[in-house]
Design a protein around this motif. Structure first.
Motif, PDB file in Angstrom:
ATOM      1  N   SER A  92       0.832  -1.205   0.000  1.00 43.91           N
ATOM      2  CA  SER A  92       0.000   0.000   0.000  1.00 43.91           C
ATOM      3  C   SER A  92       0.868   1.256   0.000  1.00 43.91           C
ATOM      4  O   SER A  92       0.588   2.211  -0.729  1.00 43.91           O
ATOM      5  CB  SER A  92      -0.931   0.021   1.215  1.00 43.91           C
ATOM      6  N   VAL A  93       1.917   1.248   0.812  1.00 47.12           N
ATOM      7  CA  VAL A  93       2.819   2.401   0.887  1.00 47.12           C
ATOM      8  C   VAL A  93       3.488   2.621  -0.470  1.00 47.12           C
ATOM      9  O   VAL A  93       3.561   3.747  -0.973  1.00 47.12           O
ATOM     10  CB  VAL A  93       3.870   2.206   2.008  1.00 47.12           C
ATOM     11  N   LYS A  94       3.985   1.550  -1.084  1.00 48.22           N
ATOM     12  CA  LYS A  94       4.636   1.668  -2.397  1.00 48.22           C
ATOM     13  C   LYS A  94       3.652   2.183  -3.445  1.00 48.22           C
ATOM     14  O   LYS A  94       4.011   3.029  -4.277  1.00 48.22           O
ATOM     15  CB  LYS A  94       5.233   0.328  -2.823  1.00 48.22           C
ATOM     16  N   GLU A 146       3.155   5.861  -2.806  1.00 44.94           N
ATOM     17  CA  GLU A 146       4.339   6.609  -3.238  1.00 44.94           C
ATOM     18  C   GLU A 146       4.354   6.772  -4.753  1.00 44.94           C
ATOM     19  O   GLU A 146       4.666   7.844  -5.273  1.00 44.94           O
ATOM     20  CB  GLU A 146       5.617   5.913  -2.762  1.00 44.94           C
ATOM     21  N   LYS A 147       3.981   5.705  -5.469  1.00 38.14           N
ATOM     22  CA  LYS A 147       3.935   5.764  -6.933  1.00 38.14           C
ATOM     23  C   LYS A 147       2.858   6.739  -7.388  1.00 38.14           C
ATOM     24  O   LYS A 147       3.074   7.523  -8.322  1.00 38.14           O
ATOM     25  CB  LYS A 147       3.666   4.362  -7.500  1.00 38.14           C
ATOM     26  N   LYS A 148       1.707   6.718  -6.731  1.00 42.21           N
ATOM     27  CA  LYS A 148       0.623   7.630  -7.084  1.00 42.21           C
ATOM     28  C   LYS A 148       1.040   9.078  -6.833  1.00 42.21           C
ATOM     29  O   LYS A 148       0.767   9.960  -7.656  1.00 42.21           O
ATOM     30  CB  LYS A 148      -0.641   7.294  -6.297  1.00 42.21           C
ATOM     31  N   ILE A 149       1.708   9.331  -5.720  1.00 45.71           N
ATOM     32  CA  ILE A 149       2.193  10.683  -5.404  1.00 45.71           C
ATOM     33  C   ILE A 149       3.163  11.141  -6.481  1.00 45.71           C
ATOM     34  O   ILE A 149       3.090  12.283  -6.955  1.00 45.71           O
ATOM     35  CB  ILE A 149       2.837  10.729  -4.004  1.00 45.71           C
ATOM     36  N   GLU A 150       4.067  10.271  -6.887  1.00 46.19           N
ATOM     37  CA  GLU A 150       5.043  10.615  -7.925  1.00 46.19           C
ATOM     38  C   GLU A 150       4.333  10.958  -9.238  1.00 46.19           C
ATOM     39  O   GLU A 150       4.674  11.949  -9.900  1.00 46.19           O
ATOM     40  CB  GLU A 150       6.020   9.446  -8.126  1.00 46.19           C
ATOM     41  N   THR A 151       3.337  10.157  -9.591  1.00 48.76           N
ATOM     42  CA  THR A 151       2.566  10.413 -10.816  1.00 48.76           C
ATOM     43  C   THR A 151       1.864  11.767 -10.732  1.00 48.76           C
ATOM     44  O   THR A 151       1.881  12.547 -11.691  1.00 48.76           O
ATOM     45  CB  THR A 151       1.530   9.292 -11.031  1.00 48.76           C
TER      46      THR A 151
END
Length: 120
Positions: free
Chosen positions: A70-72, A75-80
């Motif tokens: 979930s954290v990963k 983090e990926k969604k935030i980066e996007t």
């Protein structure tokens, strides 16, 4: 009754156990058997507790792994989203530049047209 016919003593030399030795062995056997049963029960209780602890341990690791995923994902969604923001900022900057050029062209055209507008 002769000495050999009397009650047997633990110290007799004929090698046969006396009655009290036999009774003590029987008592010791039952005490050992009782202790054996208690130990067996304790072993089963420990095995059950171990099984419960292993289940809890495995469930905890499954939860940890799930949370890590979930954290990963977050983090990926935030980066996007950060990339989207950067693209929007660039687009907004480009629009602002375009509007500035349009404003400059408008002002230039108005300046060119101003001599013609005064005559009318």
């Amino acid at each position: 009754m002769s000495e050999s016919e009397g009650s047997r003593k633990a110290t007799e030399d004929d090698g046969k156990p006396s009655e009290s030795d036999t009774i003590q062995k029987i008592i010791k056997f039952y005490l050992n058997h009782e202790r054996y049963q208690k130990v067996q029960i304790e072993i089963r209780e420990c095995e059950n507790k171990l099984w419960t602890e292993r289940e809890s341990y495995n469930a905890t690791w499954a939860l940890i792994n799930s949370k890590e995923k979930s954290v990963k994902d977050l983090e990926k969604k935030i980066e996007t989203l950060q990339h989207e923001i950067a693209a929007l900022v660039i687009e907004e900057s480009s629009i602002a530049d375009s509007m500035k050029r349009i404003q400059q062209k408008k002002e230039a055209l108005e300046k060119e047209l101003s001599p013609f507008q005064m005559k009318n």
